[in-house]
Design a protein around this motif. Sequence first.
Motif, PDB file in Angstrom:
ATOM      1  N   PHE A  24       0.822  -1.209   0.000  1.00 22.02           N
ATOM      2  CA  PHE A  24       0.000   0.000   0.000  1.00 22.02           C
ATOM      3  C   PHE A  24       0.854   1.257   0.000  1.00 22.02           C
ATOM      4  O   PHE A  24       0.602   2.201  -0.743  1.00 22.02           O
ATOM      5  CB  PHE A  24      -0.923   0.006   1.214  1.00 22.02           C
ATOM      6  CG  PHE A  24      -1.603   1.328   1.443  1.00 22.02           C
ATOM      7  CD1 PHE A  24      -2.571   1.784   0.558  1.00 22.02           C
ATOM      8  CD2 PHE A  24      -1.259   2.112   2.536  1.00 22.02           C
ATOM      9  CE1 PHE A  24      -3.195   3.002   0.764  1.00 22.02           C
ATOM     10  CE2 PHE A  24      -1.882   3.329   2.738  1.00 22.02           C
ATOM     11  CZ  PHE A  24      -2.844   3.759   1.847  1.00 22.02           C
ATOM     12  N   GLU A  50      -9.495   9.542  -0.738  1.00 22.27           N
ATOM     13  CA  GLU A  50      -9.922   8.141  -0.653  1.00 22.27           C
ATOM     14  C   GLU A  50      -8.742   7.227  -0.982  1.00 22.27           C
ATOM     15  O   GLU A  50      -8.148   7.318  -2.052  1.00 22.27           O
ATOM     16  CB  GLU A  50     -11.067   7.894  -1.636  1.00 22.27           C
ATOM     17  CG  GLU A  50     -11.611   6.479  -1.600  1.00 22.27           C
ATOM     18  CD  GLU A  50     -12.802   6.296  -2.536  1.00 22.27           C
ATOM     19  OE1 GLU A  50     -13.197   5.142  -2.779  1.00 22.27           O
ATOM     20  OE2 GLU A  50     -13.330   7.323  -3.033  1.00 22.27           O
ATOM     21  N   THR A  51      -8.365   6.373  -0.035  1.00 20.16           N
ATOM     22  CA  THR A  51      -7.313   5.384  -0.245  1.00 20.16           C
ATOM     23  C   THR A  51      -7.851   4.017   0.172  1.00 20.16           C
ATOM     24  O   THR A  51      -8.286   3.850   1.306  1.00 20.16           O
ATOM     25  CB  THR A  51      -6.051   5.703   0.581  1.00 20.16           C
ATOM     26  OG1 THR A  51      -6.371   5.690   1.964  1.00 20.16           O
ATOM     27  CG2 THR A  51      -5.488   7.067   0.209  1.00 20.16           C
ATOM     28  N   ARG A  52      -7.817   3.066  -0.744  1.00 18.24           N
ATOM     29  CA  ARG A  52      -8.459   1.779  -0.496  1.00 18.24           C
ATOM     30  C   ARG A  52      -7.463   0.651  -0.222  1.00 18.24           C
ATOM     31  O   ARG A  52      -7.830  -0.498  -0.198  1.00 18.24           O
ATOM     32  CB  ARG A  52      -9.319   1.407  -1.715  1.00 18.24           C
ATOM     33  CG  ARG A  52     -10.506   2.338  -1.943  1.00 18.24           C
ATOM     34  CD  ARG A  52     -11.534   2.177  -0.862  1.00 18.24           C
ATOM     35  NE  ARG A  52     -12.777   2.908  -1.157  1.00 18.24           N
ATOM     36  CZ  ARG A  52     -13.869   2.844  -0.428  1.00 18.24           C
ATOM     37  NH1 ARG A  52     -13.877   2.109   0.678  1.00 18.24           N
ATOM     38  NH2 ARG A  52     -14.945   3.529  -0.760  1.00 18.24           N
ATOM     39  N   PRO A  55      -7.683  -1.358   5.321  1.00 14.01           N
ATOM     40  CA  PRO A  55      -8.977  -1.037   5.940  1.00 14.01           C
ATOM     41  C   PRO A  55      -8.838  -0.107   7.145  1.00 14.01           C
ATOM     42  O   PRO A  55      -9.205  -0.448   8.267  1.00 14.01           O
ATOM     43  CB  PRO A  55      -9.511  -2.412   6.346  1.00 14.01           C
ATOM     44  CG  PRO A  55      -8.284  -3.205   6.645  1.00 14.01           C
ATOM     45  CD  PRO A  55      -7.254  -2.750   5.641  1.00 14.01           C
ATOM     46  N   VAL A  57      -8.909   4.248   8.534  1.00 10.61           N
ATOM     47  CA  VAL A  57      -9.293   5.632   8.278  1.00 10.61           C
ATOM     48  C   VAL A  57      -8.584   6.530   9.284  1.00 10.61           C
ATOM     49  O   VAL A  57      -8.586   6.243  10.486  1.00 10.61           O
ATOM     50  CB  VAL A  57     -10.820   5.843   8.411  1.00 10.61           C
ATOM     51  CG1 VAL A  57     -11.181   7.298   8.082  1.00 10.61           C
ATOM     52  CG2 VAL A  57     -11.582   4.902   7.492  1.00 10.61           C
ATOM     53  N   SER A 129     -11.788   0.842   9.251  1.00 10.33           N
ATOM     54  CA  SER A 129     -12.889   1.342   8.429  1.00 10.33           C
ATOM     55  C   SER A 129     -14.118   0.445   8.480  1.00 10.33           C
ATOM     56  O   SER A 129     -15.144   0.786   7.884  1.00 10.33           O
ATOM     57  CB  SER A 129     -12.430   1.484   6.973  1.00 10.33           C
ATOM     58  OG  SER A 129     -12.009   0.226   6.453  1.00 10.33           O
ATOM     59  N   ASP A 228     -10.062   4.433   3.860  1.00 11.55           N
ATOM     60  CA  ASP A 228     -10.877   3.445   3.166  1.00 11.55           C
ATOM     61  C   ASP A 228     -12.374   3.730   3.342  1.00 11.55           C
ATOM     62  O   ASP A 228     -13.113   2.940   3.931  1.00 11.55           O
ATOM     63  CB  ASP A 228     -10.514   2.051   3.723  1.00 11.55           C
ATOM     64  CG  ASP A 228     -11.284   0.921   3.056  1.00 11.55           C
ATOM     65  OD1 ASP A 228     -11.606   1.054   1.865  1.00 11.55           O
ATOM     66  OD2 ASP A 228     -11.571  -0.071   3.747  1.00 11.55           O
ATOM     67  N   VAL A 229     -12.806   4.879   2.828  1.00 10.33           N
ATOM     68  CA  VAL A 229     -14.228   5.240   2.848  1.00 10.33           C
ATOM     69  C   VAL A 229     -14.565   5.984   1.563  1.00 10.33           C
ATOM     70  O   VAL A 229     -13.692   6.562   0.908  1.00 10.33           O
ATOM     71  CB  VAL A 229     -14.597   6.136   4.053  1.00 10.33           C
ATOM     72  CG1 VAL A 229     -14.516   5.369   5.359  1.00 10.33           C
ATOM     73  CG2 VAL A 229     -13.725   7.380   4.108  1.00 10.33           C
ATOM     74  N   SER A 230     -15.843   5.976   1.214  1.00 15.56           N
ATOM     75  CA  SER A 230     -16.313   6.707   0.043  1.00 15.56           C
ATOM     76  C   SER A 230     -16.500   8.172   0.395  1.00 15.56           C
ATOM     77  O   SER A 230     -16.508   8.564   1.575  1.00 15.56           O
ATOM     78  CB  SER A 230     -17.641   6.131  -0.431  1.00 15.56           C
ATOM     79  OG  SER A 230     -18.652   6.338   0.552  1.00 15.56           O
ATOM     80  N   LYS A 233     -19.585   8.546   2.563  1.00 16.81           N
ATOM     81  CA  LYS A 233     -19.341   8.170   3.949  1.00 16.81           C
ATOM     82  C   LYS A 233     -18.499   9.234   4.655  1.00 16.81           C
ATOM     83  O   LYS A 233     -18.742   9.559   5.832  1.00 16.81           O
ATOM     84  CB  LYS A 233     -18.638   6.821   4.011  1.00 16.81           C
ATOM     85  CG  LYS A 233     -18.343   6.324   5.430  1.00 16.81           C
ATOM     86  CD  LYS A 233     -19.609   6.044   6.212  1.00 16.81           C
ATOM     87  CE  LYS A 233     -19.309   5.412   7.561  1.00 16.81           C
ATOM     88  NZ  LYS A 233     -20.527   5.195   8.364  1.00 16.81           N
ATOM     89  N   ASN A 395      -1.155   6.922   5.625  1.00 17.59           N
ATOM     90  CA  ASN A 395      -2.342   7.763   5.791  1.00 17.59           C
ATOM     91  C   ASN A 395      -2.078   8.925   6.746  1.00 17.59           C
ATOM     92  O   ASN A 395      -2.530  10.051   6.524  1.00 17.59           O
ATOM     93  CB  ASN A 395      -3.506   6.927   6.337  1.00 17.59           C
ATOM     94  CG  ASN A 395      -4.210   6.140   5.246  1.00 17.59           C
ATOM     95  OD1 ASN A 395      -3.888   6.261   4.071  1.00 17.59           O
ATOM     96  ND2 ASN A 395      -5.163   5.311   5.646  1.00 17.59           N
TER      97      ASN A 395
END
Length: 451
Positions: A24, A50-52, A55, A57, A129, A228-230, A233, A395
């Motif tokens: 990541f 947004e970073t996926r 999991p 935040v 997340s 890891d959220v839209s 969200k 992050n």
Amino acid sequence: MNSKNLAPMNLVHLKLVCVLLGLFFVQLASAALPIQKIPLSSGAQLYFVETRGIPMVNIGIDFPGGSVHDAKGKIGVSDFTADLMNKGSRIKGSLQDEAKIVDRISDLGAAVSFQSGSELTTVRIKTLSKTEVLNQVVEQVSDMLAFPLFDGKILAREKTLEMSALKDSETKPETILAKQFKKMIYRDHPLANMSTTESISRITGEDLRQFHQKFYRPVNMKILIVGDVSQEKAIAIANRLVANLPKGTINLPELPKLEPLALASSSQREIRIANPAQQAHIQMGITAIPRNSPDYFPLLVGNYVLGGGGFVSRLMNEVREKRGLAYSVYSYLNPGKSSGFFSAAMQTKKDQAEESVQLLRKTIQEYAENGPTPEELVAAKSNLINGFPLRIDSNSKLLDNISSIAWHDLPLNTLDEWTNQVNQVTQRDIQIALKKYLDMDRMVTVVVGGK
């Protein structure tokens, strides 16, 4: 005061995600991650990335509520307000004491901290997340933000601890140096505000409640979310965090402009303080630029050559390699929102203090007059550009960069353009900036220890 962490991340949760971190971070450091700026109905502003990859935040809340806004005679109110935010809440008629808050945050595997600095109060949240976990963490912090208890007994305890720490620090040369340097750089400006045992002793719970009511308002807040959220969200999280805070706008007191240091004699620019420590602690500096100044990148690259580049810097070569006067010597640029300062510092043997001060001044002056060599410039730009991925490889680091962008009103593409800005700096750009800001006749010096 230091940041107040409620709980470390749960080890079990960490083990679940650490296997993904390597891949990541490589992806994060090389990818263009657009920052979305979203105004909210509360008046707060959301900065979202947004970073996926994992999991997790990371959430931040920044707002003007630092010691520059403390009332005279009660410096420390902003610190204690932030300090007690996690030490008791009154929620729907029931109380959550300090232990319950710590236990709940710990059980959720999250980390929450509140901290007040000179200009800003910051909240930092790190959580999984996973929906059921994330929602509970956000709900908890929302209640803590809006309904702090400010218990008198806890305030008395924290005041006693802080006054004891202040008294203990008064004998430490590094603390004496930092306080005196701050006084000389900022003079009578609110940025010079520092708490004392006397100012702390006057602080009451009512002072904290009034400070909270005035400054903890959504309209003043920058909410930062990375993870890891839209987007949908992230907006819901931001709205929930500030849902119960006082609404409306209160005009914040306008800070006076920090004027450049005036020309003065050497006796007015230098302060030497006796201390029994084995080493002499030396720091010199001058007021400089805000972060959004066009001279920021020339000074950033220029300072890397002078003292920001570790073992490849001019100061390290002159002070350590050639003369062996210190193990470490460095310089740094500290830009603020409306101003900032440049500083150089080192430690040396007491009987070498005078020689070291003169060498620092001579090296800085010569560099300010002539700037870097072409070879030094190429090496500095290369090292800064190659090291840039390490500035955004997690992050939390990315959140810190977004915080700086939001606070200093920088363009949203600042991170995308950072390496280009560094690469475009010329030798002449640096020479002009150095001559403009590194005026030795305005440079202040503090020596703790030595003759």
